[in-house]
Design a protein around this motif. Structure first.
Motif, PDB file in Angstrom:
ATOM      1  N   VAL A   1       0.775  -1.267   0.018  1.00  0.00           N
ATOM      2  CA  VAL A   1      -0.090  -0.225   0.108  1.00  0.00           C
ATOM      3  C   VAL A   1       0.967   1.271  -0.023  1.00  0.00           C
ATOM      4  CG1 VAL A   1      -1.829   1.337   1.131  1.00  0.00           C
ATOM      5  CG2 VAL A   1      -1.950  -1.209   1.133  1.00  0.00           C
ATOM      6  N   SER A   2       2.064   1.246   0.481  1.00  0.00           N
ATOM      7  CA  SER A   2       2.892   2.335   0.755  1.00  0.00           C
ATOM      8  C   SER A   2       3.615   2.683  -0.742  1.00  0.00           C
ATOM      9  CB  SER A   2       3.891   2.266   1.643  1.00  0.00           C
ATOM     10  OG  SER A   2       4.833   1.233   1.553  1.00  0.00           O
ATOM     11  N   LYS A   3       3.725   1.632  -1.652  1.00  0.00           N
ATOM     12  CA  LYS A   3       4.136   1.835  -2.791  1.00  0.00           C
ATOM     13  C   LYS A   3       3.503   1.302  -3.883  1.00  0.00           C
ATOM     14  CE  LYS A   3       8.955   1.622  -1.092  1.00  0.00           C
ATOM     15  NZ  LYS A   3      10.155   1.251  -1.264  1.00  0.00           N
ATOM     16  N   PRO A   4       2.059   1.802  -4.227  1.00  0.00           N
ATOM     17  CA  PRO A   4       1.548   1.332  -5.368  1.00  0.00           C
ATOM     18  C   PRO A   4       2.101   1.461  -6.645  1.00  0.00           C
ATOM     19  CG  PRO A   4       0.325   3.499  -4.562  1.00  0.00           C
ATOM     20  CD  PRO A   4       1.789   2.926  -3.833  1.00  0.00           C
ATOM     21  N   LYS A   5       1.714   0.483  -7.442  1.00  0.00           N
ATOM     22  CA  LYS A   5       2.332   0.287  -8.971  1.00  0.00           C
ATOM     23  C   LYS A   5       1.266   0.447  -9.832  1.00  0.00           C
ATOM     24  CE  LYS A   5       6.208  -2.426  -7.372  1.00  0.00           C
ATOM     25  NZ  LYS A   5       6.811  -3.728  -7.358  1.00  0.00           N
TER      26      LYS A   5
END
Length: 160
Positions: free
Chosen positions: A10-14
């Protein structure tokens, strides 16, 4: 623009897939009305109402008249997508603008704006203030078009 994101972290959506309407004048009723678009996970289906003013092609130099603007090709209808976990693919479009409305400016331009879409079995229905269309979900082939003709100013209107 439609974007699909992998949010496993969730902290690094791609961003895993996207589709962009290639017209700077594009607009959609779905931007202000969440009931205007249709999504079905079971059918991998996303239907979004789209209207565009169309791009104006440059006039040829030879024989052109200064100040004359060529007509635009409007699109008022729906974009139909196949949408999966990691892909967005334009399946096709359903046009609601009639030839008579194609070059109109002002309020009449918005009459064929798709307000709702739904499916029953294998048929997709799109509804505007002027047209009800039925298309096959499989290939978007037209099944039937029903023109909604107003006899007065307030005969009918698609509402929430």
């Amino acid at each position: 623009k439609i974007s699909l994101f992998d949010v496993a972290d969730v902290s690094k959506p791609k961003e895993v897939a996207k589709y962009t309407v290639n017209d700077p004048s594009s607009n959609s009723l779905a931007l202000t009305d969440p009931k205007a678009f249709l999504f079905s996970k079971d059918k991998d289906l996303l239907v979004i109402p789209i209207n565009t003013y169309g791009s104006i092609e440059p006039m040829p130099l030879e024989g052109s008249v200064k100040g004359i603007v060529p007509p635009r090709k409007y699109f008022n209808g729906a974009y139909v997508f196949t949408i999966k976990k990691d892909s967005v693919e334009l399946k096709g479009t359903i046009q609601h603008t009639t030839a008579q409305q194609d070059n109109l400016y002002g309020g009449q331009y918005y009459d064929p704006q798709v307000k709702r879409s739904l499916y029953i079995n294998d048929t997709l229905y799109t509804v505007s203030d002027t047209i009800l269309k039925a298309n096959k979900l499989s290939d978007l082939a037209e099944v039937k078009t029903l023109e909604l003709v107003k006899n007065g100013t307030d005969d009918f209107k698609v509402v929430n």
